[in-house]
Design a protein around this motif. Structure first.
Motif, PDB file in Angstrom:
ATOM      1  N   VAL A  47      59.306   5.156  -5.871  1.00  0.00           N
ATOM      2  CA  VAL A  47      59.025   6.181  -6.878  1.00  0.00           C
ATOM      3  C   VAL A  47      60.056   6.040  -7.989  1.00  0.00           C
ATOM      4  CG1 VAL A  47      58.954   8.663  -7.363  1.00  0.00           C
ATOM      5  CG2 VAL A  47      58.067   7.793  -5.189  1.00  0.00           C
ATOM      6  N   ASP A  48      59.616   6.121  -9.251  1.00  0.00           N
ATOM      7  CA  ASP A  48      60.508   6.124 -10.409  1.00  0.00           C
ATOM      8  C   ASP A  48      60.476   7.500 -11.052  1.00  0.00           C
ATOM      9  OD1 ASP A  48      59.426   2.826 -11.099  1.00  0.00           O
ATOM     10  OD2 ASP A  48      61.429   3.402 -10.447  1.00  0.00           O
ATOM     11  N   LEU A  49      61.649   8.004 -11.418  1.00  0.00           N
ATOM     12  CA  LEU A  49      61.750   9.269 -12.132  1.00  0.00           C
ATOM     13  C   LEU A  49      62.683   9.099 -13.323  1.00  0.00           C
ATOM     14  CD1 LEU A  49      62.182  11.878  -9.225  1.00  0.00           C
ATOM     15  CD2 LEU A  49      60.129  11.458 -10.591  1.00  0.00           C
ATOM     16  N   PRO A  50      62.332   9.654 -14.481  1.00  0.00           N
ATOM     17  CA  PRO A  50      63.224   9.589 -15.641  1.00  0.00           C
ATOM     18  C   PRO A  50      64.392  10.560 -15.488  1.00  0.00           C
ATOM     19  CG  PRO A  50      61.285  10.881 -16.174  1.00  0.00           C
ATOM     20  CD  PRO A  50      61.057  10.332 -14.787  1.00  0.00           C
ATOM     21  N   GLY A  51      65.453  10.302 -16.239  1.00  0.00           N
ATOM     22  CA  GLY A  51      66.654  11.110 -16.131  1.00  0.00           C
ATOM     23  C   GLY A  51      66.481  12.560 -16.515  1.00  0.00           C
ATOM     24  N   ASP A  52      65.441  12.868 -17.301  1.00  0.00           N
ATOM     25  CA  ASP A  52      65.242  14.264 -17.706  1.00  0.00           C
ATOM     26  C   ASP A  52      64.237  14.984 -16.803  1.00  0.00           C
ATOM     27  OD1 ASP A  52      62.973  12.912 -18.476  1.00  0.00           O
ATOM     28  OD2 ASP A  52      63.011  13.573 -20.567  1.00  0.00           O
ATOM     29  N   ALA A  53      63.862  14.367 -15.696  1.00  0.00           N
ATOM     30  CA  ALA A  53      62.931  15.019 -14.769  1.00  0.00           C
ATOM     31  C   ALA A  53      63.600  16.240 -14.150  1.00  0.00           C
ATOM     32  CB  ALA A  53      62.501  14.055 -13.674  1.00  0.00           C
ATOM     33  N   TRP A  63      65.558   9.503   1.244  1.00  0.00           N
ATOM     34  CA  TRP A  63      65.482   8.906  -0.087  1.00  0.00           C
ATOM     35  C   TRP A  63      66.571   7.844  -0.267  1.00  0.00           C
ATOM     36  CZ3 TRP A  63      61.516  10.697  -3.155  1.00  0.00           C
ATOM     37  CH2 TRP A  63      60.947  11.920  -2.778  1.00  0.00           C
ATOM     38  N   PHE A  64      66.160   6.594  -0.410  1.00  0.00           N
ATOM     39  CA  PHE A  64      67.085   5.504  -0.727  1.00  0.00           C
ATOM     40  C   PHE A  64      67.162   5.391  -2.250  1.00  0.00           C
ATOM     41  CE2 PHE A  64      65.702   4.665   3.517  1.00  0.00           C
ATOM     42  CZ  PHE A  64      66.696   3.936   4.139  1.00  0.00           C
ATOM     43  N   VAL A  65      68.376   5.481  -2.809  1.00  0.00           N
ATOM     44  CA  VAL A  65      68.553   5.378  -4.262  1.00  0.00           C
ATOM     45  C   VAL A  65      68.742   3.898  -4.599  1.00  0.00           C
ATOM     46  CG1 VAL A  65      69.814   6.195  -6.271  1.00  0.00           C
ATOM     47  CG2 VAL A  65      69.671   7.642  -4.238  1.00  0.00           C
ATOM     48  N   ILE A  66      67.698   3.288  -5.135  1.00  0.00           N
ATOM     49  CA  ILE A  66      67.731   1.859  -5.455  1.00  0.00           C
ATOM     50  C   ILE A  66      68.491   1.623  -6.757  1.00  0.00           C
ATOM     51  CG2 ILE A  66      66.312  -0.170  -5.947  1.00  0.00           C
ATOM     52  CD1 ILE A  66      64.101   1.123  -4.254  1.00  0.00           C
ATOM     53  N   SER A  67      68.272   2.463  -7.759  1.00  0.00           N
ATOM     54  CA  SER A  67      69.007   2.364  -9.026  1.00  0.00           C
ATOM     55  C   SER A  67      69.062   3.748  -9.657  1.00  0.00           C
ATOM     56  CB  SER A  67      68.348   1.357  -9.975  1.00  0.00           C
ATOM     57  OG  SER A  67      67.041   1.775 -10.331  1.00  0.00           O
ATOM     58  N   GLY A  68      70.055   3.931 -10.533  1.00  0.00           N
ATOM     59  CA  GLY A  68      70.216   5.226 -11.194  1.00  0.00           C
ATOM     60  C   GLY A  68      71.115   6.172 -10.418  1.00  0.00           C
ATOM     61  N   VAL A  69      71.159   7.426 -10.867  1.00  0.00           N
ATOM     62  CA  VAL A  69      72.039   8.429 -10.265  1.00  0.00           C
ATOM     63  C   VAL A  69      71.304   9.756 -10.149  1.00  0.00           C
ATOM     64  CG1 VAL A  69      74.246   9.659 -10.448  1.00  0.00           C
ATOM     65  CG2 VAL A  69      74.062   7.328 -11.333  1.00  0.00           C
ATOM     66  N   LEU A  70      71.409  10.367  -8.970  1.00  0.00           N
ATOM     67  CA  LEU A  70      70.945  11.734  -8.744  1.00  0.00           C
ATOM     68  C   LEU A  70      72.133  12.675  -8.795  1.00  0.00           C
ATOM     69  CD1 LEU A  70      68.761  10.981  -5.581  1.00  0.00           C
ATOM     70  CD2 LEU A  70      67.850  11.476  -7.860  1.00  0.00           C
ATOM     71  N   GLY A  71      71.866  13.963  -9.000  1.00  0.00           N
ATOM     72  CA  GLY A  71      72.905  14.973  -8.945  1.00  0.00           C
ATOM     73  C   GLY A  71      72.494  16.086  -8.007  1.00  0.00           C
ATOM     74  N   ALA A  72      73.475  16.655  -7.299  1.00  0.00           N
ATOM     75  CA  ALA A  72      73.226  17.796  -6.413  1.00  0.00           C
ATOM     76  C   ALA A  72      73.674  19.070  -7.124  1.00  0.00           C
ATOM     77  CB  ALA A  72      73.977  17.623  -5.098  1.00  0.00           C
ATOM     78  N   PRO A 107      67.302  13.920 -10.738  1.00  0.00           N
ATOM     79  CA  PRO A 107      67.902  12.813 -11.490  1.00  0.00           C
ATOM     80  C   PRO A 107      68.914  13.271 -12.543  1.00  0.00           C
ATOM     81  CG  PRO A 107      65.525  12.540 -11.335  1.00  0.00           C
ATOM     82  CD  PRO A 107      65.827  13.928 -10.850  1.00  0.00           C
ATOM     83  N   LEU A 108      69.990  12.485 -12.660  1.00  0.00           N
ATOM     84  CA  LEU A 108      70.903  12.574 -13.798  1.00  0.00           C
ATOM     85  C   LEU A 108      70.627  11.436 -14.777  1.00  0.00           C
ATOM     86  CD1 LEU A 108      74.316  13.440 -12.094  1.00  0.00           C
ATOM     87  CD2 LEU A 108      72.811  14.976 -13.358  1.00  0.00           C
ATOM     88  N   LEU A 109      70.326  10.274 -14.241  1.00  0.00           N
ATOM     89  CA  LEU A 109      69.897   9.114 -15.019  1.00  0.00           C
ATOM     90  C   LEU A 109      68.546   8.667 -14.468  1.00  0.00           C
ATOM     91  CD1 LEU A 109      73.202   7.001 -15.036  1.00  0.00           C
ATOM     92  CD2 LEU A 109      72.488   8.733 -16.689  1.00  0.00           C
ATOM     93  N   ASP A 110      67.870   7.759 -15.179  1.00  0.00           N
ATOM     94  CA  ASP A 110      66.633   7.195 -14.653  1.00  0.00           C
ATOM     95  C   ASP A 110      66.893   6.652 -13.245  1.00  0.00           C
ATOM     96  OD1 ASP A 110      65.628   7.737 -17.142  1.00  0.00           O
ATOM     97  OD2 ASP A 110      65.570   5.645 -17.806  1.00  0.00           O
ATOM     98  N   VAL A 111      66.026   6.992 -12.306  1.00  0.00           N
ATOM     99  CA  VAL A 111      66.234   6.561 -10.929  1.00  0.00           C
ATOM    100  C   VAL A 111      65.003   5.851 -10.383  1.00  0.00           C
ATOM    101  CG1 VAL A 111      67.977   8.270 -10.259  1.00  0.00           C
ATOM    102  CG2 VAL A 111      65.560   8.855 -10.097  1.00  0.00           C
ATOM    103  N   ARG A 112      65.250   4.881  -9.534  1.00  0.00           N
ATOM    104  CA  ARG A 112      64.216   4.271  -8.704  1.00  0.00           C
ATOM    105  C   ARG A 112      64.564   4.596  -7.266  1.00  0.00           C
ATOM    106  NH1 ARG A 112      63.630  -0.503 -10.876  1.00  0.00           N
ATOM    107  NH2 ARG A 112      61.866   0.367 -12.027  1.00  0.00           N
ATOM    108  N   LEU A 113      63.620   5.201  -6.572  1.00  0.00           N
ATOM    109  CA  LEU A 113      63.838   5.678  -5.219  1.00  0.00           C
ATOM    110  C   LEU A 113      62.849   5.027  -4.263  1.00  0.00           C
ATOM    111  CD1 LEU A 113      63.909   9.448  -6.221  1.00  0.00           C
ATOM    112  CD2 LEU A 113      65.925   8.093  -5.659  1.00  0.00           C
ATOM    113  N   PHE A 114      63.251   4.943  -3.009  1.00  0.00           N
ATOM    114  CA  PHE A 114      62.328   4.544  -1.946  1.00  0.00           C
ATOM    115  C   PHE A 114      62.282   5.707  -0.971  1.00  0.00           C
ATOM    116  CE2 PHE A 114      61.152   2.408   2.041  1.00  0.00           C
ATOM    117  CZ  PHE A 114      60.036   1.694   1.627  1.00  0.00           C
TER     118      PHE A 114
END
Length: 234
Positions: A47-53, A63-72, A107-114
């Motif tokens: 799944v891809d999500l943009p940083g402003d999601a 959730w495996f974070v393949i690229s990008g950054v999430l925030g809690a 998301p904080l930045l664009d993320v690619r998740l598994f």
């Protein structure tokens, strides 16, 4: 929106201008036994999500974070209490059937998740292995929160801002930090005017440039020198 009531995520759509990483690049997945890898691949989806999601991740998946950054984020708060960076995994406690901290992770930045259904992850990895891993993570999480509380109480806004910019830069593998100053202020729990002053000070050092909702890291060494460096290792 609470994380456990998040709407269904959209299907994976490649984000423009980014090399496409995949689950095989993820260090945690790569370290798992082959049988577990095959089970996760069979059950999971990218799944891809943009940083402003604004959509929070649900608690029915690992959730495996393949690229990008999430925030809690605490419920109903815009203060970011922890980053979840590329190479990390969110939702281990959910895979054990626990509800977790109640934080909203988005998301904080664009993320690619598994994403893998929590029940499938539990069956593939085993309850005992997951329980030991979650216990270790709980200790690490508590230590991180203690460090953050001490940092917030003792360091200047410019030092904390530099620290977060470095976290986003490294955690996103150098991806553009597309966050405006209003959002950065909310994340750090400070006034917009304080972020404006801190941004000007950091920009004057030559370590970063702010423009049109984006922070461009120009010199990591200079930005590191301006950072409080809490929670980092040399």
């Amino acid at each position: 929106m609470p994380a456990d009531s998040a709407a269904t995520l959209p299907p994976s759509v490649p984000l423009p201008g980014r090399p496409r990483a995949h689950i095989g690049d993820h260090p945690v997945y790569h370290a798992l036994p082959p049988d577990a890898q095959r089970r996760l691949i069979a059950e999971g989806t990218e799944v891809d999500l943009p940083g402003d999601a604004r959509l929070a991740l649900d608690r029915d998946h690992l959730w495996f974070v393949i690229s990008g950054v999430l925030g809690a984020f605490p419920p109903d708060s815009e203060v970011c209490v922890a980053p979840v960076v590329s190479g990390a995994v969110y939702g281990w406690d959910h895979a054990l059937g626990f509800s977790g901290s109640g934080a909203q992770v988005r998301p904080l930045l664009d993320v690619r998740l598994f994403q893998v259904p929590a029940a499938a992850a539990r069956e593939a990895l085993g309850y005992d292995w997951l329980a030991r891993f979650v216990a270790l993570q709980a200790v690490q999480r508590l230590t991180f929160l203690e460090q953050e509380a001490a940092c917030n109480a003792s360091h200047r806004v410019s030092e904390r801002l530099a620290k977060w910019l470095l976290r986003l830069h490294h955690g996103g593998n150098g991806a553009p930090v597309r966050l405006n100053q209003a959002r950065l202020a909310a994340m750090l729990g400070v006034q917009r005017t304080s972020i404006n002053v801190a941004a000007r000070n950091l920009q004057a050092t030559g370590g970063v440039r702010f423009s049109r909702g984006k922070a461009s890291i120009l010199d990591v060494a200079k930005l590191t020198a301006s950072s409080c460096r809490c929670g980092t290792t040399d």
